[in-house]
Design a protein around this motif. Structure first.
Motif, PDB file in Angstrom:
ATOM      1  N   LEU A 155       0.827  -1.202   0.000  1.00  0.00           N
ATOM      2  CA  LEU A 155       0.000   0.000   0.000  1.00  0.00           C
ATOM      3  C   LEU A 155       0.860   1.249   0.000  1.00  0.00           C
ATOM      4  N   ALA A 156       1.877   1.252   0.838  1.00  0.00           N
ATOM      5  CA  ALA A 156       2.752   2.420   0.896  1.00  0.00           C
ATOM      6  C   ALA A 156       3.553   2.580  -0.390  1.00  0.00           C
ATOM      7  N   ALA A 157       4.019   1.477  -0.951  1.00  0.00           N
ATOM      8  CA  ALA A 157       4.851   1.549  -2.150  1.00  0.00           C
ATOM      9  C   ALA A 157       4.044   1.853  -3.402  1.00  0.00           C
ATOM     10  N   ILE A 158       2.898   1.231  -3.513  1.00  0.00           N
ATOM     11  CA  ILE A 158       2.084   1.407  -4.705  1.00  0.00           C
ATOM     12  C   ILE A 158       1.146   2.598  -4.563  1.00  0.00           C
ATOM     13  N   ALA A 159       0.601   2.764  -3.361  1.00  0.00           N
ATOM     14  CA  ALA A 159      -0.276   3.889  -3.034  1.00  0.00           C
ATOM     15  C   ALA A 159      -1.276   4.177  -4.138  1.00  0.00           C
ATOM     16  N   SER A 160      -2.063   3.193  -4.454  1.00  0.00           N
ATOM     17  CA  SER A 160      -3.026   3.374  -5.535  1.00  0.00           C
ATOM     18  C   SER A 160      -4.214   4.182  -5.027  1.00  0.00           C
ATOM     19  N   LEU A 161      -4.257   5.410  -5.442  1.00  0.00           N
ATOM     20  CA  LEU A 161      -5.311   6.331  -5.045  1.00  0.00           C
ATOM     21  C   LEU A 161      -6.420   6.345  -6.089  1.00  0.00           C
ATOM     22  N   CYS A 219      12.229   6.664  -3.473  1.00  0.00           N
ATOM     23  CA  CYS A 219      12.099   5.572  -2.510  1.00  0.00           C
ATOM     24  C   CYS A 219      13.469   5.091  -2.049  1.00  0.00           C
ATOM     25  N   THR A 220      13.665   5.058  -0.743  1.00  0.00           N
ATOM     26  CA  THR A 220      14.912   4.556  -0.172  1.00  0.00           C
ATOM     27  C   THR A 220      14.688   3.297   0.644  1.00  0.00           C
ATOM     28  N   SER A 274      14.151  -0.615   1.253  1.00  0.00           N
ATOM     29  CA  SER A 274      14.553  -1.811   0.522  1.00  0.00           C
ATOM     30  C   SER A 274      13.325  -2.444  -0.130  1.00  0.00           C
ATOM     31  N   ARG A 275      13.522  -3.100  -1.227  1.00  0.00           N
ATOM     32  CA  ARG A 275      12.489  -3.791  -1.990  1.00  0.00           C
ATOM     33  C   ARG A 275      11.574  -2.855  -2.782  1.00  0.00           C
ATOM     34  N   CYS A 276      11.960  -1.591  -2.944  1.00  0.00           N
ATOM     35  CA  CYS A 276      11.154  -0.683  -3.763  1.00  0.00           C
ATOM     36  C   CYS A 276      11.062  -1.168  -5.203  1.00  0.00           C
ATOM     37  N   SER A 277      12.127  -1.762  -5.712  1.00  0.00           N
ATOM     38  CA  SER A 277      12.082  -2.249  -7.092  1.00  0.00           C
ATOM     39  C   SER A 277      11.050  -3.367  -7.227  1.00  0.00           C
ATOM     40  N   ASP A 278      10.882  -4.197  -6.193  1.00  0.00           N
ATOM     41  CA  ASP A 278       9.848  -5.231  -6.214  1.00  0.00           C
ATOM     42  C   ASP A 278       8.464  -4.592  -6.305  1.00  0.00           C
ATOM     43  N   ALA A 279       8.267  -3.529  -5.537  1.00  0.00           N
ATOM     44  CA  ALA A 279       6.974  -2.849  -5.543  1.00  0.00           C
ATOM     45  C   ALA A 279       6.709  -2.200  -6.896  1.00  0.00           C
ATOM     46  N   ARG A 280       7.747  -1.616  -7.503  1.00  0.00           N
ATOM     47  CA  ARG A 280       7.574  -1.005  -8.824  1.00  0.00           C
ATOM     48  C   ARG A 280       7.197  -2.064  -9.861  1.00  0.00           C
ATOM     49  N   SER A 281       7.869  -3.193  -9.818  1.00  0.00           N
ATOM     50  CA  SER A 281       7.583  -4.277 -10.753  1.00  0.00           C
ATOM     51  C   SER A 281       6.160  -4.802 -10.546  1.00  0.00           C
ATOM     52  N   THR A 282       5.795  -5.000  -9.293  1.00  0.00           N
ATOM     53  CA  THR A 282       4.462  -5.496  -8.967  1.00  0.00           C
ATOM     54  C   THR A 282       3.396  -4.495  -9.394  1.00  0.00           C
ATOM     55  N   SER A 283       3.682  -3.222  -9.223  1.00  0.00           N
ATOM     56  CA  SER A 283       2.719  -2.193  -9.616  1.00  0.00           C
ATOM     57  C   SER A 283       2.412  -2.282 -11.109  1.00  0.00           C
ATOM     58  N   SER A 284       3.408  -2.565 -11.927  1.00  0.00           N
ATOM     59  CA  SER A 284       3.162  -2.664 -13.368  1.00  0.00           C
ATOM     60  C   SER A 284       2.282  -3.875 -13.690  1.00  0.00           C
ATOM     61  N   ILE A 301      -9.326   5.025 -10.924  1.00  0.00           N
ATOM     62  CA  ILE A 301      -8.141   4.664 -10.169  1.00  0.00           C
ATOM     63  C   ILE A 301      -6.920   5.289 -10.830  1.00  0.00           C
ATOM     64  N   ALA A 302      -6.033   5.843 -10.001  1.00  0.00           N
ATOM     65  CA  ALA A 302      -4.781   6.393 -10.525  1.00  0.00           C
ATOM     66  C   ALA A 302      -3.647   5.963  -9.616  1.00  0.00           C
ATOM     67  N   PRO A 303      -2.557   5.409 -10.160  1.00  0.00           N
ATOM     68  CA  PRO A 303      -1.432   5.018  -9.316  1.00  0.00           C
ATOM     69  C   PRO A 303      -0.739   6.245  -8.732  1.00  0.00           C
ATOM     70  N   ALA A 304       0.093   6.003  -7.757  1.00  0.00           N
ATOM     71  CA  ALA A 304       0.799   7.095  -7.081  1.00  0.00           C
ATOM     72  C   ALA A 304       1.671   7.869  -8.059  1.00  0.00           C
ATOM     73  N   ASN A 305       1.968   9.071  -7.706  1.00  0.00           N
ATOM     74  CA  ASN A 305       2.820   9.928  -8.519  1.00  0.00           C
ATOM     75  C   ASN A 305       4.185   9.279  -8.690  1.00  0.00           C
ATOM     76  N   ALA A 306       4.734   9.328  -9.889  1.00  0.00           N
ATOM     77  CA  ALA A 306       6.010   8.674 -10.188  1.00  0.00           C
ATOM     78  C   ALA A 306       7.155   9.221  -9.364  1.00  0.00           C
ATOM     79  N   SER A 307       7.061  10.464  -8.898  1.00  0.00           N
ATOM     80  CA  SER A 307       8.151  11.022  -8.099  1.00  0.00           C
ATOM     81  C   SER A 307       8.334  10.264  -6.792  1.00  0.00           C
ATOM     82  N   VAL A 308       7.287   9.631  -6.321  1.00  0.00           N
ATOM     83  CA  VAL A 308       7.397   8.809  -5.111  1.00  0.00           C
ATOM     84  C   VAL A 308       8.348   7.648  -5.375  1.00  0.00           C
ATOM     85  N   TYR A 309       8.224   7.022  -6.539  1.00  0.00           N
ATOM     86  CA  TYR A 309       9.055   5.870  -6.860  1.00  0.00           C
ATOM     87  C   TYR A 309      10.529   6.242  -6.934  1.00  0.00           C
ATOM     88  N   GLY A 310      10.845   7.356  -7.569  1.00  0.00           N
ATOM     89  CA  GLY A 310      12.233   7.759  -7.732  1.00  0.00           C
ATOM     90  C   GLY A 310      12.907   8.099  -6.422  1.00  0.00           C
TER      91      GLY A 310
END
Length: 111
Positions: A19-25, A42-43, A45-55, A31-40
């Motif tokens: 929820l925190a990583a994807i933050a689908s609002l 992210c510090t 760990s496992r943020c890349s997993d969340a980005r992949s899962t979000s896609s 439905i709109a996914p979280a702003n891309a600036s959140v992804y960039g």
């Protein structure tokens, strides 16, 4: 000496991370996914997993009902449906949904 096995985070913890990583609002329109600036920025760990899962969730249209969904790795992934933000940890005035990041061998309901 017995070495304790490292436990995998519980599914509520994984859902919270997702929820925190994807933050689908959503708004009243859709439905709109979280702003891309959140992804960039992210510090965690496992943020890349969340980005992949979000896609992958995006390809499934970010389903809003709770349930199990088949995953490309042959396993299943869970969405908890609507997240009510009762603790007030997320901004108010929006609708949130829960999405799992890590797939399971089979739905827990089938065990």
């Amino acid at each position: 000496m017995h070495t304790p096995q490292r436990r995998r985070p519980s599914w509520p913890a994984r859902l919270t991370i997702a929820l925190a990583a994807i933050a689908s609002l959503t708004s009243a329109v859709g439905i709109a996914p979280a702003n891309a600036s959140v992804y960039g920025s992210c510090t965690i760990s496992r943020c890349s997993d969340a980005r992949s899962t979000s896609s992958i969730w995006a390809a499934k249209g970010y389903p809003t009902g709770s349930g199990w969904y088949s995953w490309p790795d042959g396993k299943y992934n869970y969405t908890g449906g609507r997240f009510y933000n009762r603790e007030g940890q997320l901004p108010s005035g929006a609708t949130y949904y829960e999405y799992d990041v890590y797939s399971d061998i089979e739905p827990l309901s089938a065990l």
